[in-house]
Design a protein around this motif. Structure first.
Motif, PDB file in Angstrom:
ATOM      1  N   LEU A  66      24.860  53.433  21.834  1.00  0.00           N
ATOM      2  CA  LEU A  66      25.144  53.166  23.237  1.00  0.00           C
ATOM      3  C   LEU A  66      23.859  53.030  24.042  1.00  0.00           C
ATOM      4  N   LEU A  67      23.858  52.073  24.961  1.00  0.00           N
ATOM      5  CA  LEU A  67      22.807  51.920  25.950  1.00  0.00           C
ATOM      6  C   LEU A  67      23.291  52.597  27.228  1.00  0.00           C
ATOM      7  N   ILE A  72      31.716  46.244  26.308  1.00  0.00           N
ATOM      8  CA  ILE A  72      32.491  46.063  25.081  1.00  0.00           C
ATOM      9  C   ILE A  72      33.473  44.924  25.310  1.00  0.00           C
ATOM     10  N   GLY A  73      33.532  43.997  24.356  1.00  0.00           N
ATOM     11  CA  GLY A  73      34.474  42.893  24.458  1.00  0.00           C
ATOM     12  C   GLY A  73      34.329  41.927  23.312  1.00  0.00           C
ATOM     13  N   ASN A  78      28.387  40.609  25.171  1.00  0.00           N
ATOM     14  CA  ASN A  78      28.620  42.048  25.278  1.00  0.00           C
ATOM     15  C   ASN A  78      27.643  42.821  24.402  1.00  0.00           C
ATOM     16  N   THR A  79      27.435  44.084  24.738  1.00  0.00           N
ATOM     17  CA  THR A  79      26.588  44.946  23.919  1.00  0.00           C
ATOM     18  C   THR A  79      27.267  45.228  22.582  1.00  0.00           C
ATOM     19  N   ILE A  80      28.565  45.525  22.638  1.00  0.00           N
ATOM     20  CA  ILE A  80      29.358  45.742  21.425  1.00  0.00           C
ATOM     21  C   ILE A  80      30.406  44.642  21.360  1.00  0.00           C
ATOM     22  N   VAL A  81      30.314  43.796  20.351  1.00  0.00           N
ATOM     23  CA  VAL A  81      31.232  42.670  20.200  1.00  0.00           C
ATOM     24  C   VAL A  81      32.306  43.051  19.180  1.00  0.00           C
ATOM     25  N   ALA A  92      35.671  46.414  28.451  1.00  0.00           N
ATOM     26  CA  ALA A  92      35.374  47.728  29.026  1.00  0.00           C
ATOM     27  C   ALA A  92      33.873  47.901  29.214  1.00  0.00           C
ATOM     28  N   ARG A  93      33.542  48.870  30.078  1.00  0.00           N
ATOM     29  CA  ARG A  93      32.141  49.227  30.302  1.00  0.00           C
ATOM     30  C   ARG A  93      32.007  50.738  30.114  1.00  0.00           C
ATOM     31  N   LEU A  94      30.995  51.148  29.359  1.00  0.00           N
ATOM     32  CA  LEU A  94      30.606  52.546  29.260  1.00  0.00           C
ATOM     33  C   LEU A  94      29.280  52.682  29.983  1.00  0.00           C
ATOM     34  N   GLU A  95      29.173  53.693  30.840  1.00  0.00           N
ATOM     35  CA  GLU A  95      27.966  53.865  31.640  1.00  0.00           C
ATOM     36  C   GLU A  95      27.614  55.343  31.708  1.00  0.00           C
ATOM     37  N   PHE A  96      26.315  55.616  31.567  1.00  0.00           N
ATOM     38  CA  PHE A  96      25.822  56.982  31.688  1.00  0.00           C
ATOM     39  C   PHE A  96      25.281  57.160  33.090  1.00  0.00           C
ATOM     40  N   ARG A  97      25.933  58.022  33.877  1.00  0.00           N
ATOM     41  CA  ARG A  97      25.456  58.294  35.235  1.00  0.00           C
ATOM     42  C   ARG A  97      25.745  59.745  35.595  1.00  0.00           C
TER      43      ARG A  97
END
Length: 145
Positions: A66-67, A72-73, A78-81, A92-97
């Motif tokens: 994960l970045l 994702i898509g 996308n980062t993850i295809v 979808a989007r995964l985000e670290f905040r």
């Protein structure tokens, strides 16, 4: 002293005050930018998404690192295809905040599941949570260093 020397002295004092003010302002801006850069460069702990279900032979397997922001898509940008018919182009989007991973549905056709429950807004994640993207199930796993 003549009036000319007094005016010259006043001009030098005004110039000195102006340069002192500008130097102080630039220092404060520089310090704040360095502090802000330190906060925005917050590195998340190393996590990955591990595929936990493979209903079909051509299903992806393995782990996806994960970045800080991971898309994702099905689309190639996308980062993850995940090249599956049940996955939207931008799913979808995964985000670290703020020290937490969050998952968000990006208006996908089949929605996003979190531990088999649909989500409708950005939702925080815990290690071990299972994210459903179409028929693919991905577990959030912390990677040991």
């Amino acid at each position: 002293m003549s009036l000319e020397w007094i005016l010259f002295g006043l001009r030098l004092a005004a110039a000195g005050l102006l340069y002192t003010f500008l130097g102080t302002a630039f220092y404060i801006i520089w310090r704040d930018l360095r502090q802000t850069a330190g906060f925005s460069a917050e590195q998340p702990p190393r996590f990955c998404l591990r595929v936990v279900s493979r209903p079909a032979e051509d299903q992806p397997n393995g782990e996806f690192p994960l970045l800080p922001v991971t898309l994702i898509g099905r689309g190639p940008d996308n980062t993850i295809v995940l090249n599956r018919p049940s996955v939207s182009a931008r799913h979808a989007r995964l985000e670290f905040r703020r020290g937490t991973w969050w998952v968000e549905d990006l208006g996908s056709r089949n929605g996003v599941l979190l531990n088999d429950l649909p989500i409708s807004r950005p939702t925080p994640l815990e290690p071990g949570d299972v994210i459903g993207i179409g028929e693919v199930r991905l577990r959030l796993v912390e990677v040991s260093s």
